[in-house]
Scaffold this active site. Sequence first.
Site: not given
Lengths: 646, 646
Positions: A187, A316, A412
């Site tokens: 994904g 996003e 991240c």
Amino acid sequence: MNQRRRNVLPLNKVKVDDFFWNKYTRLVTDQIIPYQWEALNDCVEDAEPSHCIKNFEIAAGLREGEFEGAVFQDTDLAKWLEAVAYSLAYEPDAELEKRADAMIDLIGKAQQPDGYLDTYFIIKEPDKKFCNLREGHELYTAGHFMEAAVAYYQVTGKEKFLHIMQRVADLICEVFHQEAFQQAVPGHEEVEIGLIRLYQVTGERRYLEMAKDFVDRRGTEPNYLIHESEKESWIDIFKDVNPFFPQYSQCHKPVRMQDTAEGHAVRAVYLYCAMADLAYEYQDEGLLHACEKLYDNIIKKRMYLTGGIGSSGAYERFTTDYDLPNDTNYAESCASIGLALFCRRMLAITGEEKYAETMECALMNTVTAGIALDGKSFFYVNPLEVWPDNCMDHTSMAHVKPVRQKWFGCACCPPNIARTLASLGEYVYATQENDLWVNLFVGGEAEASFGGIPVKAEVETRFPFEGKVKLALTAEKEAKGTIRLRIPSYASEISLSCDGKTVTAEAGSYAKIPFEGTKKEITLSFVMPPHFVYANPKVRADAGKVAVKRGPLVYCMEQADNGENLSNLFVDTTVEPVVTYESGLLGGTDVIRLSGKRMDAEAWSSDALYAEKRVPLKETELTLVPYCYWGNRKTGEMQTWMKFLQ
Amino acid sequence: MNQRRRNVLPLNKVKVDDFFWNKYTRLVTDQIIPYQWEALNDCVEDAEPSHCIKNFEIAAGLREGEFEGAVFQDTDLAKWLEAVAYSLAYEPDAELEKRADAMIDLIGKAQQPDGYLDTYFIIKEPDKKFCNLREGHELYTAGHFMEAAVAYYQVTGKEKFLHIMQRVADLICEVFHQEAFQQAVPGHEEVEIGLIRLYQVTGERRYLEMAKDFVDRRGTEPNYLIHESEKESWIDIFKDVNPFFPQYSQCHKPVRMQDTAEGHAVRAVYLYCAMADLAYEYQDEGLLHACEKLYDNIIKKRMYLTGGIGSSGAYERFTTDYDLPNDTNYAESCASIGLALFCRRMLAITGEEKYAETMECALMNTVTAGIALDGKSFFYVNPLEVWPDNCMDHTSMAHVKPVRQKWFGCACCPPNIARTLASLGEYVYATQENDLWVNLFVGGEAEASFGGIPVKAEVETRFPFEGKVKLALTAEKEAKGTIRLRIPSYASEISLSCDGKTVTAEAGSYAKIPFEGTKKEITLSFVMPPHFVYANPKVRADAGKVAVKRGPLVYCMEQADNGENLSNLFVDTTVEPVVTYESGLLGGTDVIRLSGKRMDAEAWSSDALYAEKRVPLKETELTLVPYCYWGNRKTGEMQTWMKFLQ
């Protein structure tokens, strides 16, 4: 296609010592790596705990407890290790290496007998491995660990981490060729990059083929990601807060048919990186053409002036052509990192200067904006305009933060920025046979070789605040090669010389400077005055607005210099911008001053919200600083696109 | 305080037959009520099924099945019944009344022995009644049914529905004085209004007191809504997709201490309605003062020019002062209805013209924009600027629809608009002893009484397209009273006469015209040229922009008249707007033409996204139509705030 790629120069062959970049690169070892270590260990006050190392300890059976953090929490450690690897390349640190080795040992202990490695599923959902590829992030996590393992091996020569990740890769190659997973794809793309890098150092072709399968399968029927949730084995991780749609994971059509950048921006550019790598490895013209189309769509229709991508806060994601709102966008730091990585690959394949320019734009504006000048806080979201008052929780603006955050639940960006800064050298140089490519103007040293003879390149520059680059080359003995020096498209009045002799140089290309003998001194100088930039009239958000650039740097207004309510300011574009270097400001920076006018808010004498009489304008001066430095002073407004007097 | 309120004139005493409003009011009986009946019965093609009546049949044991729809689905029926009641007031319809009676019978059958009435909980969660007041909407639903029951009783004289709702009210009064519910308040205000209306027709003071308790409890410690989810009995209905925060339900502080409009905009204004009612009923100066402060905050800092409220798409909420983005906002139709209801109450108490003006603004711009001119589709969200291309699903813009929707899963707006249009007369007139107040300029007839003697008022006007109002009064016999005729603040060159004699009239107030005898003819004429409006410079979204109003109407540009890319247009504010009535357009409307310039997009010759050369402007004409009529032609862009040439 029949091309040889320009390969990166190994990091231990590059030393960055640069007027502009030292501010950042020195942070990697001094601040970020130690700070992120604290963060990984939940020792940073006022920051959301990471729980990352605890998860590994639990998975390894060394500690009791529950998994905590995001489903992709493991990648914090992966990105930290990757950054550590790069930093060790140009600054050995036995203590740090020992700490990294200990982490690698821990990772090894957490790994399952079959090679499986993901603490979320090991601890929390052991029966649900690979049951939610949409959001499970196992393959994404594996990809980041593979990248870290390759980097660590390349720098230290130690194989343990590499072997751990080969076992993971072997498991992936096995599982994802089973009947039930014939069409499966991750994904969130990333493992493709990791597998390709793993192939590049191990020569194990099955890793490359697995990456190719993942890329080729994406968006083809039966569409695994679309139908995955109908399976009995399905596990809902994000509780359907954000319903899935195919564009989000770039599985809306086969990759070779994709010609617009769609969906989650980070996922998209990581996919494009893998596509570019595979286009080269398989000399696949069709795939390269798809990459070119996607690049074109981004650059011509979907990218912010700052190299930011992802117009929508929700998901996003990329939205539609010319939709580039300045204050509600996402433009994640990681997305710009991914864009730079994609451009680096395209540059390596094609040698076209435009890719270097986009890469430079993303790195020198958005990626650098992502980190505070003290290295201690980070932006996830990179708007081009901020009014702190309306960046409120529980509103549509909640994703926009006017102040950099210490460490995030979904962390991240900070480690991704760290690994990018630590590997800066890989963006600067490339070699192709006996050509040394100089892509970015970054002071320091590099060691290439022409025909097996070591050649040292020393670069001196005050770029981007001066358009002058001195490149001194010294070969150990007589050697023959070519220097390919980038001449950016924003350069004018270009003067390039080699040992005093003029060399042809054209803006927007690479100059070709033959090297023969043992020594050469190349001098490039060009003019890059600050100038106004306008957006294509189709960009509704920027109509009637102007921005200012100098060379690669985008400038912005901040409240600290211009007072509050930046929306009340208008630029007079008939007056040329004036640039001054201010050594005391923001660690030393160019400042640009403009003439303009300000709405005389005092003249709005009533407390009414609306009235028939408009306020007059009064003369004012506008002060701009580089976008990458915004938000390093008192919290306040920021604006990149400014109204101008028609 | 010591004031007597201006009470609404019963709807069967008012007949609306108006140049502007007939377009809408005629839709109520011709289109909306029958259409909504189809919708309630899931018979509208291409529209999301309501399942509302089926839910009642299931709850009544007349049909098998599961509950479907939103937790507040019952209110579709309540609002339909309320609209039916009002429509019967001025246009009796035996067939429709029979249908309504049947629905009331059904509601009676669905009611539980203890009086409880909410099909979601009856069918789906019988053990969880009143266990989630934050989001359960039981009290909200009850409030809407109470309003409908009162309206139906007032118009038809039938008591059955009223008795059903009294049993609900009695249950609420009992439950919400039990120990466990001592501090409980509804998460979504509305029942307070319903209870007060129920009190007003039944005289049962405990209903009024319950409403007062709910209002007084809100925001006080221990804060029920904040701590509700910690209770064992808690049931999570919305699966915490949107985490609760106190402002959302206006429980962040006691209501008398609230001086900024906060949280979900509909909830907020419904609360303020109840506060105003209670301020009057208890002659509570403190509460009235809080209402005035909240009104001020809305009007001076948080309201769109169109009377829209709610700046954030997420949570449909107020945000911060001067934060009024034009394209990402919510500005729900229901919120403007609530604002009009609040203003009507404040006007009734104070007689201050400003409240009439805000009420008129909300009704004539946002509420009317909420419904298509054919009555078949509806806006939930009312942006002031739309670019259809970027109103995409799965983005931050997903809530904005460039085209009205047929019927919604969460169908609060369509029936709410219907009941508002059907009850328009209640906004037009009010009486206070022997004063007849005329608040809005709406053609038709009304029957008041002066000292018990019936007095007929006939109004003729082409408002808002002409500033002329003729008001003829005829008493059955000699009578004595006063006409209070509103003179809006946007009127100039005012001329008011009664039987040919000049009467003093001041803009922004009510003129006082004595009535004596049996006949009077009042003529009011004023000028309201189209004019430019500017926003307070603190409104960042509107800096450098201008809007156009004529009287109460806000105008906007549409792509249908101005071509695409409205962001490329600039108004020349030195040229006066020109108004023309066009009978063939949008059912007959004023059109305003402006001079201006357009960015010459053709001059942007490259396909680059950014360039150094700006495009020139070329002369153009801009055509504006009333905002309330936007989106009734081909799907396209719309813009209310326009850039202007500085």
